[in-house]
Design an enzyme around this catalytic site. Structure first.
Site, PDB file in Angstrom:
ATOM      1  N   LYS A 191      10.766 -12.255  57.461  1.00 63.36           N
ATOM      2  CA  LYS A 191      11.067 -10.745  57.375  1.00 63.36           C
ATOM      3  C   LYS A 191      10.649 -10.193  58.739  1.00 63.36           C
ATOM      4  CE  LYS A 191      10.797  -6.460  54.959  1.00 63.36           C
ATOM      5  NZ  LYS A 191       9.952  -5.613  54.080  1.00 63.36           N
TER       6      LYS A 191
ATOM      7  N   HIS B 267      13.873  -4.360  60.308  1.00 61.70           N
ATOM      8  CA  HIS B 267      14.093  -2.875  61.100  1.00 61.70           C
ATOM      9  C   HIS B 267      12.643  -2.550  61.628  1.00 61.70           C
ATOM     10  CE1 HIS B 267      12.480  -2.591  57.145  1.00 61.70           C
ATOM     11  NE2 HIS B 267      12.435  -1.367  57.072  1.00 61.70           N
TER      12      HIS B 267
ATOM     13  N   GLY C 165       8.693  -2.251  47.924  1.00 58.11           N
ATOM     14  CA  GLY C 165       9.851  -1.291  47.702  1.00 58.11           C
ATOM     15  C   GLY C 165      11.282  -1.629  47.486  1.00 58.11           C
ATOM     16  N   TYR C 166      12.116  -1.416  48.250  1.00 58.42           N
ATOM     17  CA  TYR C 166      13.309  -1.807  47.915  1.00 58.42           C
ATOM     18  C   TYR C 166      13.985  -3.221  48.452  1.00 58.42           C
ATOM     19  CZ  TYR C 166      13.584   3.475  47.436  1.00 58.42           C
ATOM     20  OH  TYR C 166      13.707   4.688  47.175  1.00 58.42           O
TER      21      TYR C 166
ATOM     22  N   THR D  48      -0.945   4.571  59.895  1.00 62.14           N
ATOM     23  CA  THR D  48      -0.711   4.166  58.497  1.00 62.14           C
ATOM     24  C   THR D  48      -1.832   3.715  57.702  1.00 62.14           C
ATOM     25  OG1 THR D  48       0.757   2.708  57.358  1.00 62.14           O
ATOM     26  CG2 THR D  48      -0.425   1.697  59.360  1.00 62.14           C
TER      27      THR D  48
ATOM     28  N   ASP E 162       8.362   5.430  60.768  1.00 65.23           N
ATOM     29  CA  ASP E 162       9.032   6.073  59.451  1.00 65.23           C
ATOM     30  C   ASP E 162      10.155   5.284  59.357  1.00 65.23           C
ATOM     31  OD1 ASP E 162       8.732   8.143  57.575  1.00 65.23           O
ATOM     32  OD2 ASP E 162      10.715   8.731  58.197  1.00 65.23           O
ATOM     33  N   SER E 163      10.520   4.852  58.031  1.00 61.82           N
ATOM     34  CA  SER E 163      11.647   4.166  57.709  1.00 61.82           C
ATOM     35  C   SER E 163      12.122   4.376  56.395  1.00 61.82           C
ATOM     36  CB  SER E 163      11.076   2.740  57.652  1.00 61.82           C
ATOM     37  OG  SER E 163       9.967   2.564  56.752  1.00 61.82           O
TER      38      SER E 163
ATOM     39  N   ASN F  68      -1.455   1.470  55.471  1.00 60.17           N
ATOM     40  CA  ASN F  68      -0.877   0.226  54.504  1.00 60.17           C
ATOM     41  C   ASN F  68      -1.222  -0.739  55.054  1.00 60.17           C
ATOM     42  OD1 ASN F  68       1.102  -1.731  54.409  1.00 60.17           O
ATOM     43  ND2 ASN F  68       2.411  -0.224  53.311  1.00 60.17           N
TER      44      ASN F  68
HETATM   45  P1  IMP Z   1       7.231   4.608  55.082  1.00 60.22           P
HETATM   46  O1  IMP Z   1       8.126   4.471  56.540  1.00 60.22           O
HETATM   47  O2  IMP Z   1       6.209   3.932  54.933  1.00 60.22           O
HETATM   48  O3  IMP Z   1       7.214   6.123  54.846  1.00 60.22           O
HETATM   49  O4  IMP Z   1       8.545   4.017  54.305  1.00 60.22           O
HETATM   50  C1  IMP Z   1       9.641   4.861  53.410  1.00 60.22           C
HETATM   51  C2  IMP Z   1      10.124   4.109  52.208  1.00 60.22           C
HETATM   52  O5  IMP Z   1      11.143   3.405  52.512  1.00 60.22           O
HETATM   53  C3  IMP Z   1       9.057   3.075  51.644  1.00 60.22           C
HETATM   54  O6  IMP Z   1       8.205   3.755  50.647  1.00 60.22           O
HETATM   55  C4  IMP Z   1      10.140   2.074  50.980  1.00 60.22           C
HETATM   56  O7  IMP Z   1      10.550   2.687  49.811  1.00 60.22           O
HETATM   57  C5  IMP Z   1      11.360   2.164  51.817  1.00 60.22           C
HETATM   58  N1  IMP Z   1      11.071   0.950  52.809  1.00 60.22           N
HETATM   59  C6  IMP Z   1      10.813   1.122  53.968  1.00 60.22           C
HETATM   60  N2  IMP Z   1      10.846  -0.191  54.810  1.00 60.22           N
HETATM   61  C7  IMP Z   1      11.123  -1.024  53.673  1.00 60.22           C
HETATM   62  C8  IMP Z   1      11.067  -2.451  53.751  1.00 60.22           C
HETATM   63  O8  IMP Z   1      10.891  -3.201  54.614  1.00 60.22           O
HETATM   64  N3  IMP Z   1      11.328  -2.920  52.396  1.00 60.22           N
HETATM   65  C9  IMP Z   1      11.442  -2.378  51.395  1.00 60.22           C
HETATM   66  N4  IMP Z   1      11.626  -0.982  51.299  1.00 60.22           N
HETATM   67  C10 IMP Z   1      11.265  -0.227  52.437  1.00 60.22           C
END
Ligand code: IMP
Length: 202
Positions: free
Chosen positions: A176, A181, A154-155, A8, A70-71, A10
């Site tokens: 958190k 998750h 994000g959300y 990542t 991935d989330s 991030n």
């Molecule tokens: P990725 O796993 O970094 O690709 O995340 C996928 C997307 O899911 C993120 O860009 C957010 O839009 C959303 N997301 C995943 N985890 C969270 C969280 O903990 N809070 C808010 N949005 C989330």
């Protein structure tokens, strides 16, 4: 083996990951810190597939234990949308103010009990000998009626956790990590990794 590379870029995630995996006694570094810069197309159909696509791509570049995540957010009333497309929902570059407002609008008039949703996270691992592992976890909640809280990303401002009486954007980082998750999936992965010899150095 004494290094974990997490696929990542991030920094917020890296902080959380370092805190959770710290007691494995291994150095935890990001892709960038490991000198890897590659564009990975996440074209899997599940969180696990996408996590493994990222982990395998990085594992091909480095001799280390590689992890990736991935989330996404699943809204039951919308048939599980945006799900694995959460980051790309309404376009990758669209602000979350707009994405969140759109989801609230799509749930206009929908009562509390039908606003159920969850954040889901899968963690994928490629061990140095090529073995692969995945874990998955979720946090259950509801889509709120307005944005609440300034934390998270994000959300988070529209994801309300009834037991905590707060949105995930109103939780401290520590709170958190305990319930999220990603925190739960990472701790499950840590337990899996402990079962492999020579991984836990403590
Ligand atoms: P990725 O796993 O970094 O690709 O995340 C996928 C997307 O899911 C993120 O860009 C957010 O839009 C959303 N997301 C995943 N985890 C969270 C969280 O903990 N809070 C808010 N949005 C989330």
């Amino acid at each position: 083996m004494d290094r974990i590379v997490f696929a990542t870029g991030n920094q917020g995630k890296m902080r959380e990951i370092r805190e959770i995996l710290g007691d494995l006694g291994m150095e935890v570094c990001s892709m960038k810190e490991a000198g890897i810069s590659i564009d990975i197309e996440e074209n899997g159909q599940t969180y696990e597939e996408n996590a493994m696509i990222k982990a395998r791509a990085v594992a091909a570049q480095v001799q280390a234990l590689v992890l990736a995540d991935d989330s996404g957010l699943e809204v039951d009333y919308l048939g599980g949308e945006p799900g694995i497309y959460s980051a790309r929902y309404l376009g990758e570059d669209t602000s979350y103010r707009i994405k969140n407002a759109d989801l609230i609008k799509r749930l206009e008039g929908v009562p509390d009990e039908k606003r159920t949703a969850r954040f889901v996270c899968a963690i994928g691992a490629v061990l140095p000998d090529g073995r692969e592992l995945t874990t998955r976890a979720a946090i259950e909640g509801r889509i709120g009626y307005e944005e609440r809280g300034a934390g998270g990303f994000g959300y988070d401002p529209i994801f309300y956790v009834p037991e905590m009486g707060k949105s995930t954007a109103e939780l401290t980082e520590e709170e958190k990590n305990l319930v999220s998750h990603r925190g739960k999936a990472l701790r499950l992965m840590k337990e899996e990794l402990r079962k492999y010899e020579n991984i836990d150095r403590k």
